[in-house]
Write a protein that holds these residues in place. Structure first.
Motif, PDB file in Angstrom:
ATOM      1  N   PHE A 153      -3.070  -0.834  -3.517  1.00  0.00           N
ATOM      2  CA  PHE A 153      -1.642  -0.589  -3.352  1.00  0.00           C
ATOM      3  C   PHE A 153      -0.847  -1.192  -4.513  1.00  0.00           C
ATOM      4  CE2 PHE A 153      -2.865   1.312   0.221  1.00  0.00           C
ATOM      5  CZ  PHE A 153      -2.747   0.704   1.466  1.00  0.00           C
ATOM      6  N   GLU A 154      -1.319  -2.328  -5.053  1.00  0.00           N
ATOM      7  CA  GLU A 154      -0.659  -2.939  -6.208  1.00  0.00           C
ATOM      8  C   GLU A 154      -0.724  -2.007  -7.417  1.00  0.00           C
ATOM      9  OE1 GLU A 154      -1.086  -6.843  -9.146  1.00  0.00           O
ATOM     10  OE2 GLU A 154      -2.207  -6.755  -7.255  1.00  0.00           O
ATOM     11  N   SER A 201       2.230  -5.900  -1.658  1.00  0.00           N
ATOM     12  CA  SER A 201       0.818  -5.655  -1.982  1.00  0.00           C
ATOM     13  C   SER A 201       0.179  -6.880  -2.616  1.00  0.00           C
ATOM     14  CB  SER A 201       0.698  -4.456  -2.927  1.00  0.00           C
ATOM     15  OG  SER A 201       1.273  -3.302  -2.365  1.00  0.00           O
ATOM     16  N   ARG A 224      -0.242  -3.399   6.231  1.00  0.00           N
ATOM     17  CA  ARG A 224      -0.744  -2.223   5.511  1.00  0.00           C
ATOM     18  C   ARG A 224       0.270  -1.082   5.551  1.00  0.00           C
ATOM     19  NH1 ARG A 224      -3.193   2.470   6.969  1.00  0.00           N
ATOM     20  NH2 ARG A 224      -4.635   3.404   5.451  1.00  0.00           N
ATOM     21  N   PHE A 268      -3.663  -6.465  -1.384  1.00  0.00           N
ATOM     22  CA  PHE A 268      -4.071  -5.056  -1.421  1.00  0.00           C
ATOM     23  C   PHE A 268      -4.052  -4.585  -2.882  1.00  0.00           C
ATOM     24  CE2 PHE A 268      -4.410  -5.087   2.832  1.00  0.00           C
ATOM     25  CZ  PHE A 268      -3.281  -4.956   3.626  1.00  0.00           C
ATOM     26  N   CYS A 318       3.382  -1.802   3.387  1.00  0.00           N
ATOM     27  CA  CYS A 318       3.196  -1.509   1.957  1.00  0.00           C
ATOM     28  C   CYS A 318       3.262  -0.004   1.708  1.00  0.00           C
ATOM     29  CB  CYS A 318       1.846  -2.054   1.484  1.00  0.00           C
ATOM     30  SG  CYS A 318       1.748  -3.842   1.460  1.00  0.00           S
TER      31      CYS A 318
END
Length: 799
Positions: free
Chosen positions: A231-232, A223, A190, A228, A193
């Motif tokens: 985040f992407e 991501s 996490r 995620f 990213c």
């Protein structure tokens, strides 16, 4: 164990706990708190509900046991953190400060990094960056004290965001790179990213688009690999902004469309409104106003549905700009007013939140101090305070009144300072514009290039939407466009040549006040070509040189907001400056023409004094030789041919010298030694002189000294070519012991220095050498050539 696996495991433990009624209630509090904290980044509603349950159970246990203060602290930590995410900053800060007090009282370090994380986040959101930075350092210290690398990484991520807000980009980059190292060591995907995406954003802000794109693509890959989705979305959005900044608008749109599709799939309206705003900007930059308006209106609808005021005021601003570009002044004005409303609302809400949060801090700190005083204070101190209270009441009232008066005075001073600052900024901009005009007018560039550089500054200084400069033709019956800024192509075509109306011609004939209107289409004095569609306000001033009008400076605005007195005075002064620039350009052209004429006259004199006379002599000797041949006088013929050869060689030398003067060496480009060699090759060798030359390398001497020495050498060589009738020439130019040594010797006819001063050429050399602080000597006698020597001091330039 992944985060999802950990949450599932805790939920199973909680279910097993509830199936055993006799279990220890404090253990359940701890389990509830652990599950609530694990859900705080995933399911805010459920996390908050679990934390409330844990707090209720910890503060009032059923068996009458004392409160479980540690459990209360951790439940308050989660509640405060979630309220920070929701934007309820006063309540969140109150809960986090209570959690902090409980943890410090119990001397428990484990929860401190998370509590400081929430407090720092609230300060950052409301714009209190000094307080946020101080709290983040406390967060980092607490995380390092317990040795939790993941919490250390969270602290560095927060610090990096504050550094970016304070424009300390280098420290932000260092913190984020350190985070990547920690993430690799702890397998913390996490934070890996987040760090890559934050690095991309930071490099985008400082303009390093290559590194910004590299980190954005790494963040996207991480991501997608970790799943995620949020985040992407941010990865696509960041890559879109990078592409837009580098001018690849099509690529920017492609990235943003992918971000929009993912956002809608995830159902995140927060990111959807932001991406729609970015798409509107991208299409606006591409001049695709229809698509820009479509996406901006979509973004407006989404932002309204979630009451995202920060996006609302930005979208209204861009809608106003696009409508203004399309010529729809009504809608442009309407959206600009909405932009102002939401901007003031956002700023006001942030200020109100900051006030409430700081009040919570004040109340909490005051409560702590009062508790400490209450624990230490004796009855005697209380009685003393009561006695003093009555005495101090009047003093407090007086101080309060004085404080209020001072506050009123401070507000008045602040308003005055703000007004003065605005006027100072305006005057500074105007002075900068005048300075640029003056500077450009003195540079050796043509008038169109000057207008191209200076008109953007005039546009900015006068706060106009478009400007143009027209100059009168020779017949003074038409105006010709000499320069423009921000006019559409059709308007430029319309304004290329403007026929003067009788009214405007009379207005231009003598000095007059500027033409001003807020209803441009109705100003009949102006020719139709100058009443440009889409503009409402117009200001036109005469461009004058002394008492003669040379043209017209026109300023246009979209709205009906007129030009102020200061604006009119500024535009009038700028028009006078433009007049000076036009006159300067005319004088520069006249000076160049005069210089060309003078040079032609000089060459004509030189040709007459030297080559023409030599050619006339050749004619005479040719005639004498022909007559000697006819008479059969071979001796006289030989003498005539000899003189003919000598005069031909002399004429050739003069022509070589004149040709060299027409195209001399470029001293700045060639350097002193090379320039002298070029002169010798061009003139002396071609006229048949046998040369013996020695030249040192003169790298490092000043440019001024190079120029002066070069002219001394050329003057000496000219004397040899013109007057010496020499066949050999020896030249030495060397440097030793801080001096340049020049020696030029020929085997020519020479002269008697006692009976001749050597002419103007020798005088020029003496003056140049004397100015350089050197010495010059000339040795010559008739029939034995001439030797010139000079010694000139020099000092090498420091690189």
């Amino acid at each position: 164990m992944t985060d999802a696996q950990r949450i599932s495991h805790l939920e199973q433990q909680l279910a097993n706990w509830d199936s055993h009624p006799g279990a220890d209630w404090s253990g359940k509090v701890d389990l509830l708190n652990e599950l609530a904290w694990a859900l705080s980044d995933v399911d805010l509603q459920r996390a908050y509900a679990l934390a409330e349950t844990a707090h209720a159970l910890a503060s009032s246990p059923d068996d009458g046991a004392p409160p479980h203060e540690v459990g209360m602290a951790y439940s308050l930590r989660t509640q405060g953190y979630v309220n920070m995410r929701w934007g309820n900053y006063p309540l969140g800060l109150s809960q986090l400060l209570k959690a902090l007090a409980l943890l410090e009282a119990q001397q428990i370090d484990d929860g401190l990094p998370d509590v400081f994380d929430g407090i720092a986040g609230i300060y950052a959101q409301i714009g209190s960056f000094p307080e946020a930075l101080d709290t983040m350092y406390k967060q980092l210290e607490a995380a390092e004290r317990i040795g939790d690398k993941r919490r250390i990484a969270n602290a560095y991520n927060n610090l990096a965001n504050i550094y970016v807000q304070e424009r300390d980009y280098q420290r932000a980059i260092e913190a984020l790179r350190q985070n990547l190292q920690i993430a690799a060591e702890t397998n913390y995907v996490r934070i890996e990213c987040l760090s890559n995406l934050n690095l991309a954003e930071t490099y985008l802000l400082i303009g390093d688009y290559g590194l910004a794109r590299e980190y954005g693509e790494i963040g996207l890959g991480n991501s997608q690999k970790a799943g995620f989705q949020l985040f992407e979305i941010y990865s696509w959005e960041i890559l879109g902004k990078i592409a837009g900044q580098t001018g690849d608008q099509l690529q920017a749109v492609d990235y943003l469309q992918q971000a929009l599709a993912s956002s809608r799939t995830l159902g995140s309206k927060v990111t959807e409104s932001l991406i729609l705003l970015d798409l509107g900007r991208a299409y606006g930059d591409m001049q695709r106003h229809d698509l820009a308006l479509d996406f901006l209106h979509q973004g407006l609808a989404v932002a309204r549905s979630i009451d995202a005021k920060n996006e609302l005021f930005k979208i209204h601003l861009h809608l106003s700009e696009v409508y203004e570009q399309t010529g729809d002044a009504t809608l442009a004005l309407a959206h600009f007013k909405q932009y102002q409303v939401f901007k003031e609302l956002v700023a006001g809400e942030k200020a109100d939140q900051r006030l409430k949060v700081l009040q919570v801090v004040h109340d909490t700190e005051a409560a702590k101090k009062e508790a400490e005083i209450a624990a230490l204070r004796t009855i005697e101190l209380q009685q003393q305070v009561e006695e003093r209270t009555a005495e101090l009441r009047d003093t407090v009232d007086l101080l309060r009144a004085e404080i209020e008066e001072r506050q009123r005075a401070e507000r008045a001073l602040q308003e005055m300072a703000a007004s003065l600052e605005r006027h100072l900024v305006a005057r500074t901009e105007e002075l900068a514009a005048f300075f640029d005009l003056t500077l450009l007018a003195g540079q050796g560039v043509n008038l169109p290039e000057v207008f191209e550089q200076v008109l953007p500054r005039i546009l900015e200084a006068t706060r106009s939407r478009a400007i143009c400069v027209h100059l009168l033709d020779a017949g003074r019956t038409t105006l010709h466009l000499a320069g423009q800024q921000s006019l559409a192509s059709d308007a430029q075509t319309q304004l290329q040549i403007v026929e003067l109306s009788p009214d405007l011609q009379r207005w231009l004939q003598k000095p007059n006040d500027p033409l001003i209107t807020t209803a441009l289409s109705g100003l009949s004095r102006l020719p139709a070509a100058l009443r440009v569609p889409g503009f409402q306000t117009y200001l036109g001033t005469q461009i004058r040189i002394g008492q003669r009008t040379e043209g017209l400076l026109s300023c246009f605005r979209f709205t009906d907001r007129g030009f102020s007195v200061d604006d009119i005075a500024l535009v009038t002064a700028l028009a006078e400056q433009i007049g000076m620039m036009v006159e300067t350009d005319r004088l520069r052209h006249d000076a160049r023409a005069m210089a060309v004429l003078e040079e032609r006259q000089r060459l004509a004199r030189d040709l007459h004094d030297s080559v023409t006379q030599s050619l006339y002599s050749l004619t005479l000797f040719s005639r004498a030789g022909r007559e000697a041949a006819e008479d059969g006088d071979s001796a006289r013929l030989m003498a005539s041919l000899t003189e003919l050869e000598r005069n031909t060689l002399h004429a050739l030398r003069e022509m070589r010298l004149l040709l060299y003067e027409l195209r001399p060496a470029d001293l700045e480009q060639e350097g002193l030694s090379q320039a002298i060699q070029l002169r010798l090759n061009t003139v002396e060798r071609r006229v048949g002189l046998q040369l013996d030359v020695e030249l040192d390398d003169f790298t490092g001497i000043s440019r001024t000294l190079e120029v002066q020495v070069y002219h001394i050498v050329v003057e000496a060589l000219n004397n040899v070519v013109k007057h010496a009738a020499a066949t050999r020439l020896a030249m030495r130019l060397t440097r030793t012991d801080g001096h340049l040594h020049l020696r030029i010797a020929d085997d020519g006819r020479g002269f008697d220095p006692s009976r001749s001063n050597g002419g103007m050429g020798l005088d020029n050399m003496r003056e140049r050498v004397a100015r350089l602080g050197g010495r010059l000597s000339v040795v010559s006698e008739p029939g034995n050539g001439t030797r010139l020597e000079a010694m000139i001091p020099y000092q090498a330039e420091v690189a």
